[in-house]
Design an enzyme around this catalytic site. Sequence first.
Site, PDB file in Angstrom:
ATOM      1  N   ARG A   1      67.070  91.197   4.439  1.00 59.28           N
ATOM      2  CA  ARG A   1      67.930  92.106   5.206  1.00 59.28           C
ATOM      3  C   ARG A   1      69.303  91.474   5.320  1.00 59.28           C
ATOM      4  O   ARG A   1      69.415  90.282   5.608  1.00 59.28           O
ATOM      5  CB  ARG A   1      67.344  92.372   6.594  1.00 59.28           C
TER       6      ARG A   1
ATOM      7  N   GLN B   1      57.433  87.563   6.687  1.00 57.66           N
ATOM      8  CA  GLN B   1      56.695  88.106   7.825  1.00 57.66           C
ATOM      9  C   GLN B   1      55.202  87.855   7.644  1.00 57.66           C
ATOM     10  O   GLN B   1      54.673  88.006   6.540  1.00 57.66           O
ATOM     11  CB  GLN B   1      56.933  89.612   7.946  1.00 57.66           C
TER      12      GLN B   1
END
Length: 649
Positions: free
Chosen positions: A367, A385
């Site tokens: 991101r 993640q």
Amino acid sequence: MVKITLPDNSVREYEAGVTGLEIAKSISPRLAKEVLSISVNDETWDLTRPINTDASIKLYKWEDDEGKHAFWHSSAHLMAEALEALYPGMKFGIGPSIENGFYYDVDPGEDIVLRDADMPRIEAKMKELARQKNAYVRTEVSKADALKYFTDKDDEYKLELINELEDGTITFYKQGAFTDLCRGPHLPSTEVVKAIKVLSIAGAYWRGDETRKQLTRVYAITFPKQKMLDEYMVRLEEAQKRDHRKIGKELELFAFSQRVGQGLPLWLPKGAKLRERLENFLKKVQLQYGYQQVITPHIGNKELYVTSGHYAKYGKDSFQPITTPTEGEEFLLKPMNCPHHCEIYKVKPVSYKDLPIRMAEFGTVYRYEQSGELHGLTRVRGFTQDDAHIFCAPDQLKEEFKKVIDIILYIFKALDFKDFITQVSLRDQEDRSKYIGSDENWEKAESAIVEACQERGMETIVEYGEAAFYGPKLDFMVRDAIGRKWQLGTIQVDYNLPERFELEYMGGDGVKHRPVMIHRAPFGSMERFVAVLIEHTAGKFPLWLTPEQVVVLPISEKYNDYAKKVSNVLNNSDIRSVLDDRNEKIGRKIRDNELKRIPFLLIVGEKEAETNTVSVRKQGDGDKGTMTIEEFSEFINKEVEEQLSAIEA
């Protein structure tokens, strides 16, 4: 007369126009001295604002977040007044309170550059103004008058903000010689601001937009007592000692390279070991709960994110395109794993007997974060993640949600995160435009979270407007060893992505149904979790987790071969051992390795080599005596076993 309902549901009558400060005085003189703001029918007000209708109220003191917000936001105005007095013509952006203190974004002009050396001067001026005990006066103004005031003042930043506001909703606040655009609330006066510290000066783009002008951001903090500031500065000094960037460098855990790119961490061998152990720990837990590991690509077709709704919601600026040789193909770096997992679900037909399906992936996502927002491992552009998605029938939702709560609580216990807050994040009650999905599905999802928390006996706070765009969530905010708050684990309920991807399962009734989706990440991201863990432990990781459990230190080069033998025996016994055979004095070796936070130091010399023993030193606990290699292996393995048993208990 107006009826005022207090938090204990008692009702008192007052004359219309009564203020929160007057109500506090009627209850107790001490309360009147301590109260900082008031909630009137769930809206936070100034204590001096008249109440003209029946209302339910809460009075906020320093111990309350709302009280601190009013105190620090008022202090931001005080700092702006000081800056304007010291640097006439300065222009002002925004000055919000933050978790610890406040800041103000300012444009000092072309000829002035604020530096750290200016901080004592700003601080002194703030103290001088605070002693004047000036009242914060709220005034409602028309949009035209507001525009005229800041046009005359030549402050384009305030004009931009005013142009976005509706007429009839604009308020000014004035204290002393300073007037600001603000909705409040504020303190009655500057009198209660007793201790002030200007902390740092940094750069910040106007409204966080890298294409806009870079302003100067001045950070500060204030307190109602000097003792509180003194205690805060001690904690701040401790936080600087625990800075994960500093410790990460000392322990050789991770690094960054400008050539690789800002915000893209490089995990060094020791950091990779630490991270691998965390991953394996969670994988073992997930296996017990019926999760299956999957792996998905680092990129995805643009259409994938259009289907999920992420592309429309976050905009193309949040997605980084990948150059492809074929025209018409558009691939993007993966910013989340959930759309890929939806496609895995669709690979084959699903029956109700297959549910719940629990997919887990340590998936790296990307991101774009502005360079000014990057911070060590806590704010990066590429992160992994500990992601999983559970696809279940609606009647399985609550039970699955509770199982995820159990996993997160287990992990927090294992890593000694004892102090945490659970926050139920729901939709904004007024603005529903930023969410997708039907009201019915949202209400079912929100109810499931609230009920699951109640059935697990968890105390929660509710925050409206903090939900993900596709569903409500439960967030876990952990307080570390020195009291700072970090958001780590999260669980989200989602009825919307299954609809957008047309996910189905065949029910026992022979009819196709839509599954519900749970998104969960107990760590949040490996990078952020490791950063918080470093700062929580000051780099002294639990023995079962630490990358290096033992270092063997030969007294001189004559004993290097024996030291190597000791290290090899330990490694063969699943004890993570390293050898320090540098040509240095033993005192230097001990000091250096204690700084590396290695739990056990084994010193070997002539006596140890002859008797097949080691002299044991434990980090923070000194000399533990002499042991045979086998005795030490049993000793350390027993300690690891006891740590893991305590987690299981």
